[in-house]
Design an enzyme around this catalytic site. Structure first.
Site, PDB file in Angstrom:
ATOM      1  CB  THR A  49      -0.733  -0.117   1.336  1.00  0.00           C
ATOM      2  OG1 THR A  49      -1.761  -1.090   1.214  1.00  0.00           O
ATOM      3  CG2 THR A  49      -1.814   1.141   1.294  1.00  0.00           C
ATOM      4  CE  LYS A 104       1.999   2.195   4.687  1.00  0.00           C
ATOM      5  NZ  LYS A 104       1.454   1.389   3.605  1.00  0.00           N
ATOM      6  CE  LYS A 145      -5.458  -1.211   1.594  1.00  0.00           C
ATOM      7  NZ  LYS A 145      -4.149  -1.907   1.662  1.00  0.00           N
TER       8      LYS A 145
END
Length: 301
Positions: free
Chosen positions: A108, A251, A183
């Site tokens: 990701t 993150k 995502k």
């Protein structure tokens, strides 16, 4: 097919294992050698091998999968520890990946990194797909991940059978970068659902309700969600020593909020939840599951 898998953590390790179980010849690499050795022992019967560098792991591979931490981690394994897009180092994937091979990034990461990698790969006649995953550790272990891809239809078609080794769903959402953007949409949804679920359980507890019974009945209606089904009861029991860590969610949210600023998207709820997770980190909960947001409401240390 000869494949290599770079990053054998809680996600990558099981994913690479499914590749081996499905008959592919798999070489793995992990920056922590002890983890790579444990992985090799786990899948010894499937004939897996390990390598000391990403370059060594990639030698002769038709497809290389990467599943590491963040943008910088991806660059280090693709370009080499001391490399760059302009001058890749000898220990990076690009040092050994042959023309016509495919690089799949399951990390990701940012959409801008995906476009950067695509450009670098194209210059070397290597194909690239950004393909972040969703489904957590259990999804990786059971081989039922959702994989969101960005790339060309031709390259996507060449990867479908291989990725099916660990994916329940694998879809092409658009050109390179679309996988990472999708995502981000996924993580925005999760952030809002977890905060809403936290407030709902907190409210129910304060009202004196039997939360297990409440969750059982409302899970059959419009409030149902994966988070409710899989995290509701553990949230009510104040259990968070498992699952997707707060550090990793922060993150992801950092990447999302940066992208939002670039595109002019307004994400007030996401920005607020990001700060709630910052408060969890300040309490030492960086490795707690993301459902630990409820601790802020319950004033739990």
């Amino acid at each position: 097919m000869q494949v290599s898998f770079i990053g054998l953590g809680v996600m990558g390790g099981p994913m690479a294992g499914h590749l081996a179980k499905n008959g592919h010849k798999v070489c793995g690499y992990n920056r922590t050698a002890a983890r790579a050795e444990r992985w090799a022992q786990t899948y010894k019967a499937q004939g897996v091998t390990t390598a000391k560098t990403p370059a060594d792991a990639s030698q002769g591979a038709q497809i290389v999968m990467v599943c590491v931490g963040d943008d910088d981690d991806v660059r280090k394994v693709v370009y080499g520890a001391d490399g760059s897009p302009q001058a890749p180092a000898a220990d990076g994937i690009l040092a050994q990946l042959a023309q016509g091979a495919i690089l799949i990034d399951h990390t990701t990461a940012s959409a801008s990194l995906a476009k950067e990698l695509d450009a670098v790969c194209k210059a070397r006649k290597i194909d690239f797909i950004d393909a972040p995953v969703s489904g957590g550790q259990s999804g990786a272990e059971n081989g039922v991940l959702t994989v969101m891809a960005g790339g060309t239809p031709q390259v996507f078609a060449r990867t479908q059978e291989v990725v099916a080794s660990y994916a329940k769903s694998y879809a092409l959402l658009g050109p390179v970068g679309a996988g990472q953007l999708t995502k981000m949409v996924n993580q925005i949804c999760i952030a809002g659902v977890v905060q809403g679920l936290s407030e709902a359980i907190h409210f129910g507890q304060k009202a004196g309700l039997d939360i297990d019974k409440v969750l059982a009945i409302i899970a059959g209606g419009a409030a149902q969600s994966w988070q409710m089904e899989n995290r509701g009861k553990t949230m009510a029991r104040d259990e968070f020593d498992f699952g997707f860590a707060v550090d990793w969610m922060r993150k992801d949210l950092r990447i999302i909020l940066t992208q939002a600023r670039q595109t002019g998207a307004s994400l007030p709820m996401t920005a607020a939840v990001d700060q709630f997770y910052a408060a969890i980190q300040a309490r030492g909960g960086g490795r707690w599951d993301t459902s630990s947001l409820i601790r802020l409401l319950n004033k739990t240390p």
